[in-house]
Design a protein around this motif. Structure first.
Motif, PDB file in Angstrom:
ATOM      1  N   LEU A   1      -1.620   8.819 -11.952  1.00 46.47           N
ATOM      2  CA  LEU A   1      -2.938   8.193 -11.800  1.00 46.47           C
ATOM      3  C   LEU A   1      -3.316   7.460 -13.081  1.00 46.47           C
ATOM      4  CD1 LEU A   1      -5.301   7.673  -9.991  1.00 46.47           C
ATOM      5  CD2 LEU A   1      -6.304   9.831 -10.728  1.00 46.47           C
ATOM      6  N   VAL A   2      -3.029   8.057 -14.201  1.00 42.24           N
ATOM      7  CA  VAL A   2      -3.314   7.407 -15.487  1.00 42.24           C
ATOM      8  C   VAL A   2      -2.404   6.198 -15.662  1.00 42.24           C
ATOM      9  CG1 VAL A   2      -3.281   7.692 -18.000  1.00 42.24           C
ATOM     10  CG2 VAL A   2      -4.130   9.536 -16.532  1.00 42.24           C
ATOM     11  N   LYS A   3      -1.131   6.350 -15.339  1.00 45.17           N
ATOM     12  CA  LYS A   3      -0.184   5.238 -15.452  1.00 45.17           C
ATOM     13  C   LYS A   3      -0.587   4.080 -14.537  1.00 45.17           C
ATOM     14  CE  LYS A   3       3.792   8.254 -16.280  1.00 45.17           C
ATOM     15  NZ  LYS A   3       5.062   8.722 -15.694  1.00 45.17           N
ATOM     16  N   ALA A   4      -1.116   4.424 -13.381  1.00 45.24           N
ATOM     17  CA  ALA A   4      -1.467   3.399 -12.390  1.00 45.24           C
ATOM     18  C   ALA A   4      -2.528   2.440 -12.908  1.00 45.24           C
ATOM     19  CB  ALA A   4      -1.947   4.056 -11.102  1.00 45.24           C
ATOM     20  N   SER A   5      -3.448   2.942 -13.689  1.00 49.47           N
ATOM     21  CA  SER A   5      -4.535   2.091 -14.176  1.00 49.47           C
ATOM     22  C   SER A   5      -4.205   1.407 -15.497  1.00 49.47           C
ATOM     23  CB  SER A   5      -5.821   2.898 -14.310  1.00 49.47           C
ATOM     24  OG  SER A   5      -5.624   3.962 -15.212  1.00 49.47           O
TER      25      SER A   5
ATOM     26  N   TYR B   1       2.143  -3.028  -6.201  1.00 53.33           N
ATOM     27  CA  TYR B   1       1.775  -3.549  -4.876  1.00 53.33           C
ATOM     28  C   TYR B   1       2.403  -4.933  -4.665  1.00 53.33           C
ATOM     29  CZ  TYR B   1      -1.043  -5.683  -1.200  1.00 53.33           C
ATOM     30  OH  TYR B   1      -1.447  -6.341  -0.058  1.00 53.33           O
ATOM     31  N   ASP B   2       2.213  -5.816  -5.638  1.00 52.64           N
ATOM     32  CA  ASP B   2       2.699  -7.191  -5.501  1.00 52.64           C
ATOM     33  C   ASP B   2       4.212  -7.242  -5.311  1.00 52.64           C
ATOM     34  OD1 ASP B   2       0.101  -8.055  -5.782  1.00 52.64           O
ATOM     35  OD2 ASP B   2       0.348  -8.760  -7.845  1.00 52.64           O
ATOM     36  N   ARG B   3       4.923  -6.441  -6.064  1.00 47.93           N
ATOM     37  CA  ARG B   3       6.391  -6.454  -5.955  1.00 47.93           C
ATOM     38  C   ARG B   3       6.852  -5.945  -4.591  1.00 47.93           C
ATOM     39  NH1 ARG B   3       7.723  -4.579 -12.141  1.00 47.93           N
ATOM     40  NH2 ARG B   3       7.156  -6.583 -13.058  1.00 47.93           N
ATOM     41  N   ALA B   4       6.225  -4.880  -4.110  1.00 41.69           N
ATOM     42  CA  ALA B   4       6.591  -4.360  -2.785  1.00 41.69           C
ATOM     43  C   ALA B   4       6.213  -5.361  -1.692  1.00 41.69           C
ATOM     44  CB  ALA B   4       5.911  -3.014  -2.539  1.00 41.69           C
ATOM     45  N   PHE B   5       5.065  -5.985  -1.838  1.00 37.63           N
ATOM     46  CA  PHE B   5       4.589  -7.010  -0.902  1.00 37.63           C
ATOM     47  C   PHE B   5       5.605  -8.154  -0.841  1.00 37.63           C
ATOM     48  CE2 PHE B   5       2.262 -10.775   0.309  1.00 37.63           C
ATOM     49  CZ  PHE B   5       1.234 -10.371   1.135  1.00 37.63           C
ATOM     50  N   ASP B   6       5.988  -8.654  -2.012  1.00 31.61           N
ATOM     51  CA  ASP B   6       6.920  -9.784  -2.078  1.00 31.61           C
ATOM     52  C   ASP B   6       8.303  -9.406  -1.538  1.00 31.61           C
ATOM     53  OD1 ASP B   6       4.831 -11.128  -3.230  1.00 31.61           O
ATOM     54  OD2 ASP B   6       5.703 -11.210  -5.234  1.00 31.61           O
ATOM     55  N   ARG B   7       8.756  -8.202  -1.870  1.00 29.27           N
ATOM     56  CA  ARG B   7      10.068  -7.755  -1.392  1.00 29.27           C
ATOM     57  C   ARG B   7      10.083  -7.708   0.138  1.00 29.27           C
ATOM     58  NH1 ARG B   7      10.683  -4.174  -4.869  1.00 29.27           N
ATOM     59  NH2 ARG B   7       9.493  -2.506  -3.867  1.00 29.27           N
TER      60      ARG B   7
ATOM     61  N   LEU C   1       0.820  -1.215   0.000  1.00 31.49           N
ATOM     62  CA  LEU C   1       0.000   0.000   0.000  1.00 31.49           C
ATOM     63  C   LEU C   1       0.852   1.262   0.000  1.00 31.49           C
ATOM     64  CD1 LEU C   1      -2.773  -1.122   2.510  1.00 31.49           C
ATOM     65  CD2 LEU C   1      -2.952  -0.945   0.010  1.00 31.49           C
ATOM     66  N   VAL C   2       1.938   1.255   0.738  1.00 35.30           N
ATOM     67  CA  VAL C   2       2.843   2.415   0.773  1.00 35.30           C
ATOM     68  C   VAL C   2       3.461   2.637  -0.607  1.00 35.30           C
ATOM     69  CG1 VAL C   2       5.047   3.247   1.697  1.00 35.30           C
ATOM     70  CG2 VAL C   2       3.296   2.355   3.248  1.00 35.30           C
ATOM     71  N   ALA C   3       3.838   1.557  -1.282  1.00 40.78           N
ATOM     72  CA  ALA C   3       4.404   1.684  -2.627  1.00 40.78           C
ATOM     73  C   ALA C   3       3.387   2.315  -3.577  1.00 40.78           C
ATOM     74  CB  ALA C   3       4.848   0.317  -3.149  1.00 40.78           C
ATOM     75  N   GLN C   4       2.140   1.881  -3.475  1.00 43.44           N
ATOM     76  CA  GLN C   4       1.087   2.466  -4.315  1.00 43.44           C
ATOM     77  C   GLN C   4       0.881   3.946  -3.985  1.00 43.44           C
ATOM     78  OE1 GLN C   4      -2.201  -0.189  -3.490  1.00 43.44           O
ATOM     79  NE2 GLN C   4      -1.885  -1.287  -5.417  1.00 43.44           N
ATOM     80  N   ARG C   5       0.806   4.249  -2.705  1.00 37.50           N
ATOM     81  CA  ARG C   5       0.595   5.637  -2.286  1.00 37.50           C
ATOM     82  C   ARG C   5       1.722   6.537  -2.777  1.00 37.50           C
ATOM     83  NH1 ARG C   5       2.240   6.818   3.508  1.00 37.50           N
ATOM     84  NH2 ARG C   5       4.194   6.740   2.365  1.00 37.50           N
ATOM     85  N   ASP C   6       2.952   6.084  -2.560  1.00 38.23           N
ATOM     86  CA  ASP C   6       4.102   6.882  -2.957  1.00 38.23           C
ATOM     87  C   ASP C   6       4.119   7.120  -4.469  1.00 38.23           C
ATOM     88  OD1 ASP C   6       4.790   6.954  -0.297  1.00 38.23           O
ATOM     89  OD2 ASP C   6       6.465   5.546  -0.488  1.00 38.23           O
ATOM     90  N   PHE C   7       3.767   6.101  -5.233  1.00 29.38           N
ATOM     91  CA  PHE C   7       3.727   6.253  -6.688  1.00 29.38           C
ATOM     92  C   PHE C   7       2.666   7.276  -7.091  1.00 29.38           C
ATOM     93  CE2 PHE C   7       1.917   5.071 -10.809  1.00 29.38           C
ATOM     94  CZ  PHE C   7       3.041   5.194 -11.607  1.00 29.38           C
ATOM     95  N   LEU C   8       1.495   7.158  -6.495  1.00 26.44           N
ATOM     96  CA  LEU C   8       0.408   8.071  -6.852  1.00 26.44           C
ATOM     97  C   LEU C   8       0.697   9.507  -6.427  1.00 26.44           C
ATOM     98  CD1 LEU C   8      -2.634   5.792  -6.005  1.00 26.44           C
ATOM     99  CD2 LEU C   8      -1.852   6.483  -8.290  1.00 26.44           C
ATOM    100  N   LYS C   9       1.402   9.685  -5.343  1.00 25.63           N
ATOM    101  CA  LYS C   9       1.729  11.028  -4.860  1.00 25.63           C
ATOM    102  C   LYS C   9       2.893  11.663  -5.607  1.00 25.63           C
ATOM    103  CE  LYS C   9       1.801  11.945  -0.481  1.00 25.63           C
ATOM    104  NZ  LYS C   9       2.099  11.873   0.956  1.00 25.63           N
ATOM    105  N   ALA C  10       3.709  10.867  -6.273  1.00 24.88           N
ATOM    106  CA  ALA C  10       4.933  11.372  -6.893  1.00 24.88           C
ATOM    107  C   ALA C  10       4.649  12.377  -8.007  1.00 24.88           C
ATOM    108  CB  ALA C  10       5.773  10.218  -7.429  1.00 24.88           C
ATOM    109  N   GLU C  11       3.693  12.083  -8.869  1.00 28.64           N
ATOM    110  CA  GLU C  11       3.372  12.969  -9.990  1.00 28.64           C
ATOM    111  C   GLU C  11       1.883  12.909 -10.273  1.00 28.64           C
ATOM    112  OE1 GLU C  11       5.615  12.288 -13.569  1.00 28.64           O
ATOM    113  OE2 GLU C  11       7.375  11.677 -12.429  1.00 28.64           O
ATOM    114  N   GLU C  12       1.335  13.984 -10.781  1.00 25.22           N
ATOM    115  CA  GLU C  12      -0.095  14.003 -11.103  1.00 25.22           C
ATOM    116  C   GLU C  12      -0.435  12.989 -12.183  1.00 25.22           C
ATOM    117  OE1 GLU C  12      -2.024  17.759 -11.785  1.00 25.22           O
ATOM    118  OE2 GLU C  12      -0.780  18.720 -10.258  1.00 25.22           O
ATOM    119  N   GLY C  13       0.426  12.837 -13.162  1.00 25.39           N
ATOM    120  CA  GLY C  13       0.166  11.930 -14.276  1.00 25.39           C
ATOM    121  C   GLY C  13       0.223  10.463 -13.907  1.00 25.39           C
TER     122      GLY C  13
END
Length: 112
Positions: A67-71, A91-97, A53-65
Motif C-alpha cells: 500500500l505504501v509502495k503503491a502511492s 495500471y497503465d502497463r497492464a492496460f496497454d499490454r 484494475l486486476v493488476a492493481q488489486r493483485d499488487f495490493l493484495k500481495a503484501e501488506e507493505g
C-alpha cells in the motif's frame, strides 16, 4: 400480346418491390455491423480497464507493505507534468499490454 405486356408490368412491379425489400435488408445489415463494431470497441475498452484494475488489486493484495509502495511517486509523468504513482504506472502497463493482446495498435489513446 396485351396479356404479355400486363404480365411483364406485373413482374416488373414485383421485381421492384423485391429490390426495395433487399435494399432495406442491406441497410439494416450495415446498421447492425456498425452496432456490433461499436460494441466490440466498448468491450475492448472494458477489457483493458479490467486488466489494469486486476493488476492493481493483485499488487495490493500481495503484501501488506505494498500500500505504501503503491502511492510512491515515480519518474514517469502525467501529460500535465505531475509525477505518476506506482499504482497508476502499474495500471497503465497492464492496460496497454491487454490492448496489444487485443490487437489495438496504440492503447495509450484509449486511456483517460
Amino acid at each position: 400480346m396485351s396479356d404479355l405486356i400486363i404480365q411483364a408490368a406485373m413482374f416488373r412491379r414485383r421485381l421492384e418491390a423485391e429490390q426495395e425489400v433487399t435494399r432495406k435488408w442491406i441497410e439494416h445489415s450495415r446498421n447492425l455491423e456498425k452496432t456490433v463494431e461499436k460494441q466490440r470497441s466498448q468491450i475492448s475498452g472494458l477489457q483493458m480497464n479490467s486488466a489494469g484494475l486486476v493488476a492493481q488489486r493483485d499488487f495490493l493484495k500481495a503484501e501488506e507493505g505494498n500500500l505504501v509502495k503503491a502511492s510512491a511517486l515515480t519518474n514517469e509523468l502525467h501529460p500535465d507534468g505531475l509525477p505518476r504513482t506506482f499504482l497508476r504506472v502499474l495500471y497503465d502497463r497492464a492496460f496497454d499490454r491487454r490492448g496489444q493482446e487485443l490487437g489495438i495498435s496504440n492503447p495509450k489513446e484509449w486511456r483517460s
